[in-house]
Design a protein around this motif. Structure first.
Motif, PDB file in Angstrom:
ATOM      1  N   PRO A 117      25.042  45.924  -3.246  1.00  0.00           N
ATOM      2  CA  PRO A 117      23.685  45.886  -2.719  1.00  0.00           C
ATOM      3  C   PRO A 117      23.406  46.898  -1.886  1.00  0.00           C
TER       4      PRO A 117
ATOM      5  N   MET B 127      23.734  38.439   2.368  1.00  0.00           N
ATOM      6  CA  MET B 127      23.780  38.555   1.308  1.00  0.00           C
ATOM      7  C   MET B 127      23.277  37.751   0.075  1.00  0.00           C
TER       8      MET B 127
ATOM      9  N   GLN C 131      22.244  42.168  -6.390  1.00  0.00           N
ATOM     10  CA  GLN C 131      21.971  41.429  -4.379  1.00  0.00           C
ATOM     11  C   GLN C 131      21.784  42.619  -3.429  1.00  0.00           C
TER      12      GLN C 131
ATOM     13  N   MET D 231      21.024  42.827   1.091  1.00  0.00           N
ATOM     14  CA  MET D 231      21.776  42.619   1.819  1.00  0.00           C
ATOM     15  C   MET D 231      20.076  42.865   2.515  1.00  0.00           C
TER      16      MET D 231
END
Length: 339
Positions: A49, A133, A140, A142
């Motif tokens: 992330p 997310m 992924q 954020m």
């Protein structure tokens, strides 16, 4: 830039989400994202992330974190301008005029917020920001942005204010006294600070500005263009008064309710303008402006008939007068003129 090109194209992004490649002909596998030593993220299970808002300068609507966002308000609302026609008489003597109106003011119970109380937003915990997310192919991302439940304010209202019923404003009647001082002129402004209605976008109400204008009235005396303290007018006199002079009474002057007496000198010419000092409008610093009287000489029907009948005697009278002026000799005749 290559990542942005892929993500901003719906077809290429859909292909990447489905196959892990931006080109169906590549047969899948992770695309060559320009992340240097972080290559191969597609094989890292849940992915790594990161804040894509920081990476792309907020172009995806995130824009990073931060606390609750309160709407910025201007310091003071713009002024409201109203014109007030004023008669010449009221400009001359002065007057106080009461102006009544209704205005909207912030409710004193809820301070213009319209709610009974506030509580922290449950969606963002009072921070005003939400993080989410988002899958981007094998990665992924954020995403950060304002909380949709509280519009980024970090709080939500509970119940409507009992004082205003949730309207945020209360209506009140207001009266202002516009004082016109002798010596004021059209274009002068009387200002009442912060007397406008409150507005949600400003912390302070605007001013009410009353601009004085000349009333549309049929008056014999008018302000002189370019010299607001001076007055102008016209008067019509007959041939006899123009030749011999007279005293002309002029009605309608605000400073002379019984009529203004103007001395017409002997032998005044048609269209000549007389100056009457101190017969104009009051001055702010004291004293009076001037009056300018334009004289129109118009022979009456009786005078015209008299001149027709007595033309010879009038000619003889003027001839004698001219002889005295030239030392006893009649003026020389010009070629083509009759004796």
């Amino acid at each position: 830039q290559k990542a942005y090109d892929v993500l901003s194209d719906e077809q290429r992004r859909a292909m990447y989400d489905a196959t892990g490649s931006e080109d169906a002909g590549e047969g899948g596998g992770p695309p060559p994202f320009p992340f240097g030593g972080m290559g191969g993220m597609g094989g890292m299970g849940g992915g790594i992330p990161f804040d894509i808002g920081s990476l792309f300068g907020g172009m995806f609507g995130g824009g990073g974190g931060g606390g609750p966002r309160r709407r910025q308000k201007g310091a003071k609302a713009p002024a409201k301008i109203h014109e007030m026609p004023v008669s010449l008489w009221d400009f001359y003597y002065g007057k106080s005029i009461a102006v009544k109106f209704e205005r909207q003011k912030f409710c004193s119970d809820c301070k213009g917020e319209g709610v009974a109380s506030w509580k922290a937003c449950g969606g963002c915990g009072g921070s005003g920001q939400r993080s989410q997310m988002v899958m981007m192919g094998p990665m992924q991302a954020m995403m950060h942005g304002p909380c949709a439940e509280c519009a980024g304010e970090g709080r939500v209202g509970e119940g409507s204010c009992w004082g205003c019923g949730g309207r945020k404003f209360k209506t009140e009647e207001r009266q202002l006294g516009v004082v016109i001082q002798p010596g004021m002129v059209p274009g002068d402004v009387v200002t009442f600070p912060r007397e406008c209605s409150d507005q949600e976008d400003y912390l302070e109400a605007g001013d009410v500005q009353i601009v004085l204008t000349e009333a549309d009235e049929d008056t014999r005396f008018q302000r002189k263009p370019g010299a607001a303290s001076s007055l102008v007018t016209e008067t019509r006199i007959g041939l006899k008064d123009a030749l011999l002079g007279c005293k002309e009474k002029m009605d309608g002057h605000p400073g002379h309710p019984q009529g203004l007496i103007v001395d017409i000198p002997v032998g005044i010419q048609n269209g000549e303008t007389l100056l009457v000092p101190g017969a104009g409008m009051p001055l702010k610093g004291g004293g009076q402006g001037d009056l300018f009287v334009t004289v129109r000489v118009v022979a009456t029907a009786a005078e015209k008939e008299l001149l027709r009948r007595e033309a010879a005697r009038v000619r003889e009278l003027f001839t004698a007068s001219e002889a005295q002026t030239t030392g006893g000799q009649p003026p020389a005749s010009t070629p083509g003129s009759s004796p």
